[in-house]
Design an enzyme around this catalytic site. Structure first.
Site, mmCIF file in Angstrom:
data_model
loop_
_atom_site.group_PDB
_atom_site.id
_atom_site.type_symbol
_atom_site.label_atom_id
_atom_site.label_comp_id
_atom_site.label_asym_id
_atom_site.label_seq_id
_atom_site.Cartn_x
_atom_site.Cartn_y
_atom_site.Cartn_z
ATOM 1 N N ASP A 133 0.798 -1.070 0.068
ATOM 2 C CA ASP A 133 0.112 -0.249 -0.155
ATOM 3 C C ASP A 133 0.815 1.187 -0.065
ATOM 4 O O ASP A 133 1.987 1.316 0.636
ATOM 5 C CB ASP A 133 -0.952 0.046 1.317
ATOM 6 C CG ASP A 133 -1.829 1.259 1.281
ATOM 7 O OD1 ASP A 133 -2.769 1.446 0.499
ATOM 8 O OD2 ASP A 133 -1.485 1.966 2.410
ATOM 9 N N GLU B 48 0.908 -0.399 -4.803
ATOM 10 C CA GLU B 48 -0.193 0.551 -5.191
ATOM 11 C C GLU B 48 0.375 2.008 -5.091
ATOM 12 O O GLU B 48 1.021 2.142 -4.070
ATOM 13 C CB GLU B 48 -1.347 0.352 -4.206
ATOM 14 C CG GLU B 48 -2.377 1.202 -4.443
ATOM 15 C CD GLU B 48 -2.579 2.340 -3.151
ATOM 16 O OE1 GLU B 48 -3.508 3.121 -3.306
ATOM 17 O OE2 GLU B 48 -1.644 2.638 -2.477
#
EC number: 3.2.1.20
Length: 632
Positions: free
Chosen positions: A280, A348
């Protein structure tokens, strides 16, 4: 559409100031050769610009000619390449299935629904954070990286999920949140108290002297969620960096002890049987050591907005790539020492294309992520995009992706409105057809296989997303991510079959009695059955190994073609307009062919197995068709 900005109905989105700058990635102007997917397809990518009187029509043709190794698939190949043509299904655990009636989804709920993935054809699931957390950002603020959030279950529940998934042939990917922890993590508490060994676990700074003995933030950096990225800590008498909420302090990766601690976290979950990680917010992990002010972007006059600055000192620093390469080596070493499938890493980050490509590998070929997420269908394209726009952005990724790597196509996630809400309810089947017939990897957000829509009328009292709560009563709807996170709609029973409780953590969308899985499973035609057909079709050799060509047939319709010697050619044709279109695909398919429909949408006037004439392919508004071509 930048992080921190929300979708608004009818608005035409442009790239943020960061991605509007012209670069050598803007339009390919020369042939480029690439390997695509695990099949070692090699080809030449071309584009041509056709200018007509009063109209500029961009016809972007991407042709990949087949050149494959001759070998039979074997278990070794499957273990190495399993991910290259996978559809990863994102589960937002809090909203997927509640097993105990408390209104919150949990691990036992997910385990109880694993057979659903088998029935659908999904063989890889990605879980949004399940770690222990105070839930300020619903799991993206982690207080213990080695334990499960009690609302979701226990470590034993997780072990049971992995065991059942393995039994059913389903691989499990975990969300990993390395940029920041929760301010309730023991590391942060020790760092705030300056305990030996933890003094520099986070990014601490004295700040600048202000009036009346106050302290001002060290620089002008802005949080993703608006306002200063620096938070004053009374106990330590310093500011800490927090690029997200104040409860999410940034870890200091210039401290080797932090890197080692996170290495150990990854190994802990690998040993529990996960098949990899989604990393993330990777672009934020490092920031400028000199803490220099970032320049103004000119995009807005609001100094609290994330778009106020050009984020050259807080995003995509070279060290970010080095850390990802380090973790890739960790995963590769673990795979080498532990038989089984390759353990993968996907990253991401919303960034300029030239920066994203560095996450695949560096200029020396040092490997990074197996793939960085491609958000073009979310950030660059929308309901107002023309057919040439779709072809261009598809071509752009394939053109600049380094040789030997796999493309990926993210259709939705927990931070952005759903496909049906971004593109329109009538586009659901067409967008799934597009994702499923493109080369490489597809990413499906839970409920997109049903055509679930955002619940835009969630009240202020029911709103729980922290940035939305911070925005206040007048503005929360423009900021909230709650609408795309509502409970999965399993049936027309109470709470859409998600929970037996009296209430749910977010309201269930009121349309659940008409739009739910059970109804779609029982219907003759449904979004779910279209999705199921596409998953099955993806197992065909032509979609796994075939060459790829894309072309805008006019401003409103584009087509993609997949070919493989000895296999029937597949053609996907999509109308992106709100008007009926009739197109001639004869030139695109080159040779006289019989056209037979394989997959049609719910509202199509066509039917599966119907024959079409190449010169008269008719599409209703927003319709997609998947067609099989056979030579006469």
């Amino acid at each position: 559409m930048e992080e921190g900005e929300r979708w608004r109905e009818g608005h035409v989105y442009q790239r943020s100031s960061e991605t509007r700058k012209p670069t050598n990635y803007d339009r390919p102007d020369s042939p480029v050769t690439h390997y695509v997917s695990d099949t070692h397809i090699v080809g030449t990518l071309m584009d041509e610009l056709e200018v007509e009187t009063g109209l500029i029509t961009t016809i972007l043709i991407a042709t990949f000619n087949e050149m494959r190794r001759s070998h039979k698939p074997n278990e070794l190949d499957d273990n190495i390449n399993w991910w290259r043509h996978e559809v990863f299904y994102q589960i937002y655990p809090r909203s997927f299935k509640d097993s105990d009636g408390d209104g919150i989804g949990d691990l036992k709920g997910i385990t109880s629904k694993l057979q659903y993935f088998v029935d659908t054809g999904i063989t890889a699931i990605w879980l949004s954070p399940i770690y222990k957390s105070p839930m300020v950002d619903f799991g993206y603020d982690i207080s213990d990286y080695r334990d499960i959030q009690p609302e979701y279950g226990t470590l034993e529940d997780f072990d049971a999920l992995i065991a059942k998934a393995n039994q059913l042939g389903i691989k499990v990917i975990l969300d990993f949140v390395p940029n920041h922890s929760s301010d309730e993590h023991e590391w942060f508490k020790k760092s705030a108290a300056r305990e030996p060994g933890y003094e520099d676990f986070y990014v601490w700074e004295d700040g600048i002297p202000g009036d009346n003995e106050t302290r001002l933030p060290p620089n002008n950096w802005v949080s993703v969620f608006s306002g200063s990225a620096w938070q004053w800590h009374e106990e330590r008498q310093q500011f800490y960096l927090r690029q997200f909420t104040k409860g999410q302090p940034d870890l200091n990766y210039r401290n080797p002890a932090v890197v080692q601690a996170m290495d150990e976290v990854l190994l802990y979950w690998l040993q529990k049987g996960v098949a990899g990680f989604r990393i993330d917010a990777v672009i934020y992990i490092y920031e400028d050591e000199q803490l220099r002010d970032e320049p103004l972007s000119g995009s807005t006059s609001d100094p609290n907005s994330v778009d106020y600055l050009e984020h050259i000192y807080t995003r995509n620093l070279p060290e970010c790539y080095g850390l990802i390469q380090h973790w890739r080596q960790l995963l590769d070493n673990y795979t080498a020492d532990n038989p089984g499938p390759v353990r993968i890493m996907m990253t991401e980050g919303y960034a300029d294309l030239s920066l994203l490509m560095n996450y695949y590998e560096d200029e020396d070929g040092v490997q990074g992520a197996h793939f960085p997420f491609n958000f073009d269908f979310i950030t660059e394209l929308n309901a107002n995009s023309a057919a040439p726009d779709f072809v261009y952005f598809i071509q752009r990724w394939l053109t600049y992706m380094p040789p030997g790597h796999s493309a990926n196509w993210v259709m939705g996630n927990h931070d952005n409105p759903r496909v049906a809400s971004r593109y329109g309810v009538g586009t659901v089947d067409a967008m799934n057809m597009l994702m499923m017939t493109l080369p490489g990897i597809g990413i499906t957000y839970y409920g997109e296989e049903l055509g679930m829509v955002d619940y835009r009328d969630i009240s202020w009292n029911d709103t729980v997303d922290q940035p939305a709560c911070d925005a206040g009563l007048d503005n929360y709807k423009w900021v909230s991510r709650d609408p795309e996170r509502t409970p999965m709609q399993w049936s027309d029973e109470k709470n859409a079959g998600f929970s037996t409780g009296d209430s749910t953590w977010l309201p269930v969308h009121p349309n659940y009695q008409e739009l739910n899985l059970l109804t779609q499973q029982e219907a003759t035609y449904s979004h779910y059955k279209v999705y199921q057909s596409l998953i099955k079709l993806r197992q065909s050799r032509v979609l796994r190994d075939g060459s790829f060509t894309a072309q805008a047939l006019n401003r409103n319709v584009f087509a993609i073609k997949r070919e493989l010697r000895g296999q029937p050619t597949l053609l996907t044709v999509i109308n992106v307009s709100n008007r009926t279109q009739q197109v001639d695909v004869s030139n695109f398919i080159d040779l006289p062919n019989r056209l037979t429909l394989l997959v049609v949408g719910v509202c199509s006037q066509h039917r599966v197995s119907e024959r079409l004439k190449p010169a008269e392919v008719k599409l209703s508004p927003h319709e997609g068709l998947v067609i099989q071509l056979k030579a006469r």
